[in-house]
Structures are given as C-alpha cells and as structure tokens.
Design an enzyme around this catalytic site. Structure first.
Site, PDB file in Angstrom:
ATOM      1  N   LYS A  28      27.743  65.435  11.676  1.00 30.48           N
ATOM      2  CA  LYS A  28      28.162  63.984  11.377  1.00 30.48           C
ATOM      3  C   LYS A  28      29.612  63.769  11.036  1.00 30.48           C
ATOM      4  O   LYS A  28      30.306  64.974  10.719  1.00 30.48           O
ATOM      5  CB  LYS A  28      27.104  63.621  10.313  1.00 30.48           C
ATOM      6  CG  LYS A  28      25.794  63.657  10.639  1.00 30.48           C
ATOM      7  CD  LYS A  28      25.084  63.124   9.273  1.00 30.48           C
ATOM      8  CE  LYS A  28      23.571  63.091   9.637  1.00 30.48           C
ATOM      9  NZ  LYS A  28      22.638  62.375   8.552  1.00 30.48           N
ATOM     10  N   TYR A  41      18.902  55.891  15.593  1.00 26.39           N
ATOM     11  CA  TYR A  41      18.065  55.666  14.341  1.00 26.39           C
ATOM     12  C   TYR A  41      16.991  54.518  14.119  1.00 26.39           C
ATOM     13  O   TYR A  41      16.727  54.330  13.098  1.00 26.39           O
ATOM     14  CB  TYR A  41      19.238  55.647  13.202  1.00 26.39           C
ATOM     15  CG  TYR A  41      19.521  57.089  12.616  1.00 26.39           C
ATOM     16  CD1 TYR A  41      18.998  58.031  12.294  1.00 26.39           C
ATOM     17  CD2 TYR A  41      21.021  57.138  12.502  1.00 26.39           C
ATOM     18  CE1 TYR A  41      19.133  59.252  11.929  1.00 26.39           C
ATOM     19  CE2 TYR A  41      21.494  58.393  12.281  1.00 26.39           C
ATOM     20  CZ  TYR A  41      20.691  59.441  11.946  1.00 26.39           C
ATOM     21  OH  TYR A  41      21.123  60.764  11.450  1.00 26.39           O
ATOM     22  N   ASN A  97      25.385  63.682   4.420  1.00 24.71           N
ATOM     23  CA  ASN A  97      24.705  65.055   4.254  1.00 24.71           C
ATOM     24  C   ASN A  97      24.943  65.945   5.542  1.00 24.71           C
ATOM     25  O   ASN A  97      24.441  67.028   5.682  1.00 24.71           O
ATOM     26  CB  ASN A  97      23.108  64.823   4.074  1.00 24.71           C
ATOM     27  CG  ASN A  97      22.432  64.009   5.085  1.00 24.71           C
ATOM     28  OD1 ASN A  97      23.276  63.825   6.409  1.00 24.71           O
ATOM     29  ND2 ASN A  97      21.392  63.787   4.935  1.00 24.71           N
ATOM     30  N   HIS A 102      22.346  66.445  11.389  1.00 28.17           N
ATOM     31  CA  HIS A 102      21.295  65.746  11.673  1.00 28.17           C
ATOM     32  C   HIS A 102      20.506  66.979  12.659  1.00 28.17           C
ATOM     33  O   HIS A 102      21.039  67.748  13.031  1.00 28.17           O
ATOM     34  CB  HIS A 102      21.292  64.656  12.597  1.00 28.17           C
ATOM     35  CG  HIS A 102      20.213  64.325  13.342  1.00 28.17           C
ATOM     36  ND1 HIS A 102      19.341  63.527  12.964  1.00 28.17           N
ATOM     37  CD2 HIS A 102      19.712  64.445  14.467  1.00 28.17           C
ATOM     38  CE1 HIS A 102      18.129  63.216  13.441  1.00 28.17           C
ATOM     39  NE2 HIS A 102      18.392  64.041  14.772  1.00 28.17           N
ATOM     40  N   GLU A 109      15.637  62.312  21.383  1.00 27.88           N
ATOM     41  CA  GLU A 109      17.118  62.271  20.928  1.00 27.88           C
ATOM     42  C   GLU A 109      18.003  63.063  21.958  1.00 27.88           C
ATOM     43  O   GLU A 109      19.029  62.710  22.142  1.00 27.88           O
ATOM     44  CB  GLU A 109      17.047  63.000  19.640  1.00 27.88           C
ATOM     45  CG  GLU A 109      16.395  61.930  18.521  1.00 27.88           C
ATOM     46  CD  GLU A 109      16.415  62.970  17.150  1.00 27.88           C
ATOM     47  OE1 GLU A 109      15.667  62.189  16.253  1.00 27.88           O
ATOM     48  OE2 GLU A 109      16.717  64.111  16.952  1.00 27.88           O
TER      49      GLU A 109
HETATM   50  P1  ADP Z   1      16.851  63.803   7.642  1.00 30.86           P
HETATM   51  O1  ADP Z   1      18.236  63.594   8.217  1.00 30.86           O
HETATM   52  O2  ADP Z   1      16.780  64.977   6.620  1.00 30.86           O
HETATM   53  O3  ADP Z   1      15.589  63.904   8.840  1.00 30.86           O
HETATM   54  P2  ADP Z   1      15.893  61.106   7.271  1.00 30.86           P
HETATM   55  O4  ADP Z   1      15.263  61.275   8.915  1.00 30.86           O
HETATM   56  O5  ADP Z   1      14.772  60.886   6.172  1.00 30.86           O
HETATM   57  O6  ADP Z   1      16.466  62.622   7.129  1.00 30.86           O
HETATM   58  O7  ADP Z   1      16.945  60.273   7.162  1.00 30.86           O
HETATM   59  C1  ADP Z   1      17.883  60.030   8.275  1.00 30.86           C
HETATM   60  C2  ADP Z   1      19.339  60.346   7.758  1.00 30.86           C
HETATM   61  O8  ADP Z   1      19.432  58.960   6.758  1.00 30.86           O
HETATM   62  C3  ADP Z   1      19.647  61.009   6.474  1.00 30.86           C
HETATM   63  O9  ADP Z   1      19.833  62.405   6.957  1.00 30.86           O
HETATM   64  C4  ADP Z   1      20.631  60.482   5.823  1.00 30.86           C
HETATM   65  O10 ADP Z   1      21.879  60.604   6.360  1.00 30.86           O
HETATM   66  C5  ADP Z   1      20.260  59.127   5.680  1.00 30.86           C
HETATM   67  N1  ADP Z   1      19.401  58.884   4.316  1.00 30.86           N
HETATM   68  C6  ADP Z   1      18.057  59.209   4.371  1.00 30.86           C
HETATM   69  N2  ADP Z   1      17.716  58.886   3.060  1.00 30.86           N
HETATM   70  C7  ADP Z   1      18.683  58.002   2.410  1.00 30.86           C
HETATM   71  C8  ADP Z   1      18.666  57.231   1.180  1.00 30.86           C
HETATM   72  N3  ADP Z   1      17.732  57.258   0.540  1.00 30.86           N
HETATM   73  N4  ADP Z   1      19.853  56.566   1.052  1.00 30.86           N
HETATM   74  C9  ADP Z   1      20.792  56.616   1.911  1.00 30.86           C
HETATM   75  N5  ADP Z   1      20.906  57.376   2.929  1.00 30.86           N
HETATM   76  C10 ADP Z   1      19.731  58.091   3.482  1.00 30.86           C
HETATM   77 MG    MG Z   2      15.321  62.477  10.073  1.00 32.58          MG
END
Ligand code: ADP
Ligand code: MG
Length: 139
Positions: free
Chosen positions: A10, A50, A113, A116, A127
């Site tokens: 990212k 997304y 974070n 992805h 994707e």
């Molecule tokens: P992952 O990336 O672990 O699969 P998710 O699919 O639940 O997680 O969420 C997609 C992305 O959205 C996350 O990687 C993160 O960047 C963002 N995200 C997820 N939960 C939150 C939250 N509570 N607040 C802000 N951003 C979030």
């Molecule tokens: Mg996810």
C-alpha cells in the site's frame, strides 16, 4: 494445491521504502511473483476494488488512502498462496498482529497497515482480474 493471490504493497509502505523488505518476505516464504506493477489508483479504481466494503464507515477514508500515492500490485503464486500471504501479513490491526508479520513490522494503525492480501479463492479471482489481464501474468 498451487494457487494465486493478489497482494498490494500500500502507499504507506511504498513511502516508507519497504517494498524490498516485503517482497523478500513473499519470496522467502516460497511464493513466486508472477505479475507486478507500480501504480497510483484513481479514487474510483480504489472504490471498485473495495466495493465489498462500500457500506463500512471507513470506506471513503480507505479509498482516499489507497489512491494517495503509488502502490505495488502483485500476483503471488504457490502452495496455499492465499492463506500463506494472510499469515505473512498478520492481523488487520497492526497492534494485534503477531511478531514477525509484515503489519507488525510496518503497519501504523488499522487503516495504514502496509499490505493487502486476498482472503478467499473467489476474491483472489476478482482482484487479480481487476488489475491484470491474463497476458501480464507469468505463471
Ligand atoms: P484486511 O485487509 O485484513 O482483509 P478488511 O478487508 O477488513 O481487512 O479491510 C480492508 C482494509 O480497510 C484494511 O486493510 C484497512 O486498510 C482498512 N480498515 C479495516 N478496518 C478498518 C477500520 N476499522 N478503520 C479504518 N480502516 C479500516
Ligand atoms: Mg480484506
């Protein structure tokens, strides 16, 4: 079973100069890079990627973040690639991620974070097709 997954380094991780560290982790774990590009998503492209999260309160902020600078988009191939990459990544919230994971090392918070990874064969298929035509994948 050999399979493919979509990974994204990212914009936060690209800015931190940890592209090389993250790709090393994929390769050390036995995953093969079979497609890769550096690209800056437009906001609509991030929103389409997304779309599953459209109703979530963080959706707009997430898509602004994902389109804020260049990201590395990759297809990884190998045995259990989807699960293996999720293990390398660690929990969504870096504060909850295990030691030794990418998010523990490079994630700042639950939004920024670092990486992805697809979470199922169905999402991987969507994707990968979203970013790469078949002729750009070298399996
Ligand atoms: P992952 O990336 O672990 O699969 P998710 O699919 O639940 O997680 O969420 C997609 C992305 O959205 C996350 O990687 C993160 O960047 C963002 N995200 C997820 N939960 C939150 C939250 N509570 N607040 C802000 N951003 C979030
Ligand atoms: Mg996810």
């Amino acid at each position: 079973m050999s399979e493919r997954t979509l990974a994204i380094i990212k914009p936060d991780a690209v800015k931190k100069h940890v592209i090389g560290d993250i790709i090393s982790r994929y390769e050390q774990a036995g995953l093969t890079v079979v497609a890769m590009k550096l690209m800056q998503m437009s906001k609509p492209v991030a929103e389409g990627f997304y779309a599953v999260h459209k109703a979530r309160p963080f959706f707009d902020s997430l898509c602004t973040f994902m389109s804020s600078g260049p990201a590395v988009v990759l297809v990884l191939q190998g045995e259990n690639a989807i699960k293996k990459n999720r293990e390398l990544m660690g929990a969504t919230d870096p504060a909850k991620a295990d030691d030794g994971t990418i998010r523990k090392a490079h994630g700042a918070n639950i939004e920024f974070n670092a990486v992805h990874g697809s979470d199922s064969p169905e999402t991987a298929s969507f994707e990968i097709g979203y970013f790469f035509p078949g002729m750009e994948i070298f399996g």
